[in-house]
Write an enzyme that holds these catalytic residues in place. Structure first.
Site, PDB file in Angstrom:
ATOM      1  N   PHE A  57      18.925  55.715  58.169  1.00  0.00           N
ATOM      2  CA  PHE A  57      19.545  55.664  59.485  1.00  0.00           C
ATOM      3  C   PHE A  57      20.625  56.721  59.615  1.00  0.00           C
ATOM      4  O   PHE A  57      21.107  57.254  58.623  1.00  0.00           O
ATOM      5  CB  PHE A  57      20.099  54.262  59.754  1.00  0.00           C
ATOM      6  CG  PHE A  57      19.015  53.229  59.780  1.00  0.00           C
ATOM      7  CD1 PHE A  57      18.227  53.068  60.902  1.00  0.00           C
ATOM      8  CD2 PHE A  57      18.749  52.453  58.661  1.00  0.00           C
ATOM      9  CE1 PHE A  57      17.200  52.146  60.923  1.00  0.00           C
ATOM     10  CE2 PHE A  57      17.724  51.530  58.666  1.00  0.00           C
ATOM     11  CZ  PHE A  57      16.951  51.371  59.797  1.00  0.00           C
ATOM     12  N   CYS A  58      20.984  57.012  60.841  1.00  0.00           N
ATOM     13  CA  CYS A  58      21.956  58.029  61.173  1.00  0.00           C
ATOM     14  C   CYS A  58      23.188  57.898  60.281  1.00  0.00           C
ATOM     15  O   CYS A  58      23.678  56.789  60.113  1.00  0.00           O
ATOM     16  CB  CYS A  58      22.347  57.895  62.643  1.00  0.00           C
ATOM     17  SG  CYS A  58      23.291  59.274  63.258  1.00  0.00           S
ATOM     18  N   PRO A  59      23.637  58.963  59.673  1.00  0.00           N
ATOM     19  CA  PRO A  59      23.225  60.349  59.817  1.00  0.00           C
ATOM     20  C   PRO A  59      22.224  60.811  58.745  1.00  0.00           C
ATOM     21  O   PRO A  59      22.062  62.018  58.538  1.00  0.00           O
ATOM     22  CB  PRO A  59      24.526  61.117  59.696  1.00  0.00           C
ATOM     23  CG  PRO A  59      25.285  60.340  58.651  1.00  0.00           C
ATOM     24  CD  PRO A  59      24.915  58.891  58.925  1.00  0.00           C
TER      25      PRO A  59
END
Length: 79
Positions: A16-18
């Site tokens: 997941f981000c980042p």
């Protein structure tokens, strides 16, 4: 992307981000000028973050493709 030869592809699904963006940055830094890098991400935030980073980093955004619930981002290293 017809006619485009991908030099290196990373599958960042499940990250997941980042995470996917950091994977792309790592791949671009390790690549040679002219290399084409693809990163696959299942994170919706990547659809905005990755193209924005590519533009900011002055690389060539070749496009994105949706595949199996994920997005594949394709970029050419230009500098």
């Amino acid at each position: 992307m017809e006619g485009v030869v991908i030099t290196k592809e990373s599958d960042a699904r499940g990250s997941f981000c980042p995470g996917p963006l950091m994977e792309l940055i790592r791949q671009v830094k390790a690549a040679q000028v002219g290399d084409v890098i693809a990163v696959i991400s299942g994170d919706e935030g990547s659809r905005k973050d990755i193209p924005a980073w590519i533009e900011k980093a002055k690389q060539e955004f070749l496009g994105m493709e949706t595949t199996e619930g994920a997005t594949r981002f394709i970029v050419r290293k230009v500098k």
